[in-house]
Design a protein around this motif. Structure first.
Motif, PDB file in Angstrom:
ATOM      1  N   ALA A  99       0.844  -1.205   0.000  1.00  0.00           N
ATOM      2  CA  ALA A  99       0.000   0.000   0.000  1.00  0.00           C
ATOM      3  C   ALA A  99       0.878   1.254   0.000  1.00  0.00           C
ATOM      4  N   ASN A 100       1.981   1.220   0.730  1.00  0.00           N
ATOM      5  CA  ASN A 100       2.895   2.368   0.758  1.00  0.00           C
ATOM      6  C   ASN A 100       3.476   2.635  -0.634  1.00  0.00           C
ATOM      7  N   VAL A 101       3.909   1.568  -1.296  1.00  0.00           N
ATOM      8  CA  VAL A 101       4.499   1.702  -2.633  1.00  0.00           C
ATOM      9  C   VAL A 101       3.448   2.228  -3.611  1.00  0.00           C
ATOM     10  N   LYS A 102       2.227   1.703  -3.506  1.00  0.00           N
ATOM     11  CA  LYS A 102       1.166   2.152  -4.419  1.00  0.00           C
ATOM     12  C   LYS A 102       0.882   3.643  -4.215  1.00  0.00           C
ATOM     13  N   LYS A 103       0.804   4.062  -2.965  1.00  0.00           N
ATOM     14  CA  LYS A 103       0.538   5.487  -2.696  1.00  0.00           C
ATOM     15  C   LYS A 103       1.676   6.351  -3.250  1.00  0.00           C
ATOM     16  N   LEU A 104       2.903   5.897  -3.055  1.00  0.00           N
ATOM     17  CA  LEU A 104       4.048   6.669  -3.561  1.00  0.00           C
ATOM     18  C   LEU A 104       3.965   6.823  -5.080  1.00  0.00           C
ATOM     19  N   LEU A 105       3.712   5.707  -5.790  1.00  0.00           N
ATOM     20  CA  LEU A 105       3.639   5.782  -7.260  1.00  0.00           C
ATOM     21  C   LEU A 105       2.456   6.645  -7.700  1.00  0.00           C
ATOM     22  N   ASP A 106       1.342   6.561  -6.999  1.00  0.00           N
ATOM     23  CA  ASP A 106       0.186   7.421  -7.320  1.00  0.00           C
ATOM     24  C   ASP A 106       0.553   8.897  -7.127  1.00  0.00           C
ATOM     25  N   ASP A 107       1.222   9.187  -6.013  1.00  0.00           N
ATOM     26  CA  ASP A 107       1.584  10.583  -5.721  1.00  0.00           C
ATOM     27  C   ASP A 107       2.555  11.146  -6.765  1.00  0.00           C
ATOM     28  N   LEU A 108       3.322  10.248  -7.387  1.00  0.00           N
ATOM     29  CA  LEU A 108       4.338  10.692  -8.365  1.00  0.00           C
ATOM     30  C   LEU A 108       3.873  10.511  -9.809  1.00  0.00           C
ATOM     31  N   SER A 109       2.605  10.138 -10.010  1.00  0.00           N
ATOM     32  CA  SER A 109       2.169   9.740 -11.356  1.00  0.00           C
ATOM     33  C   SER A 109       2.340  10.856 -12.384  1.00  0.00           C
ATOM     34  N   GLU A 110       2.220  12.119 -11.962  1.00  0.00           N
ATOM     35  CA  GLU A 110       2.357  13.239 -12.916  1.00  0.00           C
ATOM     36  C   GLU A 110       3.766  13.832 -12.891  1.00  0.00           C
ATOM     37  N   GLN A 111       4.667  13.223 -12.117  1.00  0.00           N
ATOM     38  CA  GLN A 111       5.974  13.836 -11.853  1.00  0.00           C
ATOM     39  C   GLN A 111       7.078  13.325 -12.765  1.00  0.00           C
ATOM     40  N   LYS A 112       7.832  14.269 -13.349  1.00  0.00           N
ATOM     41  CA  LYS A 112       9.023  13.864 -14.125  1.00  0.00           C
ATOM     42  C   LYS A 112      10.224  13.716 -13.178  1.00  0.00           C
ATOM     43  N   ASN A 113      10.246  14.557 -12.140  1.00  0.00           N
ATOM     44  CA  ASN A 113      11.364  14.492 -11.185  1.00  0.00           C
ATOM     45  C   ASN A 113      11.186  13.265 -10.280  1.00  0.00           C
ATOM     46  N   ARG A 114      12.025  12.249 -10.476  1.00  0.00           N
ATOM     47  CA  ARG A 114      11.882  10.989  -9.727  1.00  0.00           C
ATOM     48  C   ARG A 114      12.997  10.851  -8.686  1.00  0.00           C
ATOM     49  N   LYS A 115      13.722  11.961  -8.413  1.00  0.00           N
ATOM     50  CA  LYS A 115      14.879  11.856  -7.503  1.00  0.00           C
ATOM     51  C   LYS A 115      14.440  11.542  -6.065  1.00  0.00           C
ATOM     52  N   ALA A 116      15.192  10.646  -5.422  1.00  0.00           N
ATOM     53  CA  ALA A 116      14.877  10.268  -4.038  1.00  0.00           C
ATOM     54  C   ALA A 116      16.146   9.809  -3.346  1.00  0.00           C
ATOM     55  N   ARG A 117      16.087   9.744  -2.056  1.00  0.00           N
ATOM     56  CA  ARG A 117      17.222   9.144  -1.339  1.00  0.00           C
ATOM     57  C   ARG A 117      16.710   8.388  -0.119  1.00  0.00           C
ATOM     58  N   PHE A 118      17.385   7.289   0.190  1.00  0.00           N
ATOM     59  CA  PHE A 118      17.178   6.611   1.467  1.00  0.00           C
ATOM     60  C   PHE A 118      18.142   7.235   2.466  1.00  0.00           C
ATOM     61  N   ARG A 119      17.636   7.487   3.654  1.00  0.00           N
ATOM     62  CA  ARG A 119      18.512   8.063   4.688  1.00  0.00           C
ATOM     63  C   ARG A 119      18.314   7.280   5.985  1.00  0.00           C
ATOM     64  N   THR A 120      19.406   6.787   6.540  1.00  0.00           N
ATOM     65  CA  THR A 120      19.385   6.115   7.845  1.00  0.00           C
ATOM     66  C   THR A 120      20.131   6.973   8.853  1.00  0.00           C
ATOM     67  N   VAL A 121      19.525   7.140  10.010  1.00  0.00           N
ATOM     68  CA  VAL A 121      20.200   7.824  11.114  1.00  0.00           C
ATOM     69  C   VAL A 121      20.348   6.826  12.254  1.00  0.00           C
ATOM     70  N   ILE A 122      21.554   6.743  12.795  1.00  0.00           N
ATOM     71  CA  ILE A 122      21.786   5.943  14.003  1.00  0.00           C
ATOM     72  C   ILE A 122      22.149   6.895  15.127  1.00  0.00           C
ATOM     73  N   ALA A 123      21.431   6.761  16.246  1.00  0.00           N
ATOM     74  CA  ALA A 123      21.752   7.557  17.442  1.00  0.00           C
ATOM     75  C   ALA A 123      22.389   6.624  18.460  1.00  0.00           C
ATOM     76  N   LEU A 124      23.520   7.067  18.990  1.00  0.00           N
ATOM     77  CA  LEU A 124      24.223   6.301  20.027  1.00  0.00           C
ATOM     78  C   LEU A 124      24.259   7.138  21.297  1.00  0.00           C
ATOM     79  N   ILE A 125      23.934   6.522  22.420  1.00  0.00           N
ATOM     80  CA  ILE A 125      24.133   7.201  23.710  1.00  0.00           C
ATOM     81  C   ILE A 125      25.139   6.366  24.494  1.00  0.00           C
ATOM     82  N   MET A 126      26.314   6.950  24.693  1.00  0.00           N
ATOM     83  CA  MET A 126      27.398   6.223  25.360  1.00  0.00           C
ATOM     84  C   MET A 126      27.980   7.099  26.462  1.00  0.00           C
TER      85      MET A 126
END
Ligand code: IMP
Length: 198
Positions: A99-126
């Motif tokens: 469902a998430n993927v379908k919503k994303l593709l629907d939201d981008l259906s009229e879009q030529k700009n397909r740029k995206a990035r995955f971002r991971t953040v790790i928080a350490l408390i030491m």
């Protein structure tokens, strides 16, 4: 040498195994289940950084142990960074990847700009101090899902410099170049350095 014990504030055994493999035997990594914690720690914040810190802090406060936690989002340029911190529940609370993927593709259906990035953040408390580590992979969103491997948004994300989606790559290949791998490697570098200068 004394082994450093750290809690990874996660229930995801795959992630726990991945980080154990990267860090090696010098560190003893304990998951939430090993602590007897079966609660899902809330992720109520508006940024990946705050959510990751909140999860690490939960362990420090409840168990008195040094801890780290991660949070990941897919940030799409044409959607002003969405789904971002909402990636898991973009199409609703069910955390349904299709469902998430379908919503994303629907939201981008009229879009030529397909740029995206995955971002991971790790928080350490030491030793009472907070540290943040980030890993990003830039790429593009496809027109339709491709590939049956991986999870989440993998079938619609082609990392830069590649022609296949993450879901068309064997896990070993994805895990060598992924956002999570980059963030974990930064954490590992920091921990090794910290343990040798203790
Ligand atoms: P988490 O912070 O690792 O739980 O990730 C949050 C959400 O981001 C997941 O539910 C997935 O929808 C998405 N996600 C995180 N990492 C990946 C990935 O490597 N590939 C595809 N989707 C991901």
């Amino acid at each position: 040498m004394e082994m450093s014990r750290l809690v990874f504030a996660s229930h995801n055994q795959h992630k726990i195994d991945e980080i154990r493999a990267i860090l090696g035997p010098r560190f003893s990594i304990i998951g939430l289940k090993d602590l007897g914690c079966d609660r899902d720690i809330p992720e109520p914040h508006l940024t990946l950084e705050e959510n990751a810190l909140a999860k690490a802090r939960f362990v420090v406060q409840h168990y008195g142990l040094d801890s780290f936690a991660d949070d990941t989002g897919l940030e799409v340029e044409a959607l002003n960074g969405l789904p971002g911190v909402l990636s898991a529940r973009y199409a609703g609370h069910a955390k349904d990847s299709r469902a998430n993927v379908k919503k994303l593709l629907d939201d981008l259906s009229e879009q030529k700009n397909r740029k995206a990035r995955f971002r991971t953040v790790i928080a350490l408390i030491m030793n009472g101090k907070d540290y943040l580590f980030e890993g990003t992979v830039c790429g593009e969103i496809t027109d339709k899902p491709r590939g049956g491997l991986g999870f989440g948004y993998d079938p619609v994300f082609i990392p830069g410099g590649h022609t296949r989606t993450f879901a068309e790559m064997p896990p070993s290949e994805k895990n060598r170049i992924s956002h999570r791998k980059i963030a974990i490697s930064k954490l590992a570098g920091f921990l090794v350095q910290a343990s040798t200068t203790r």
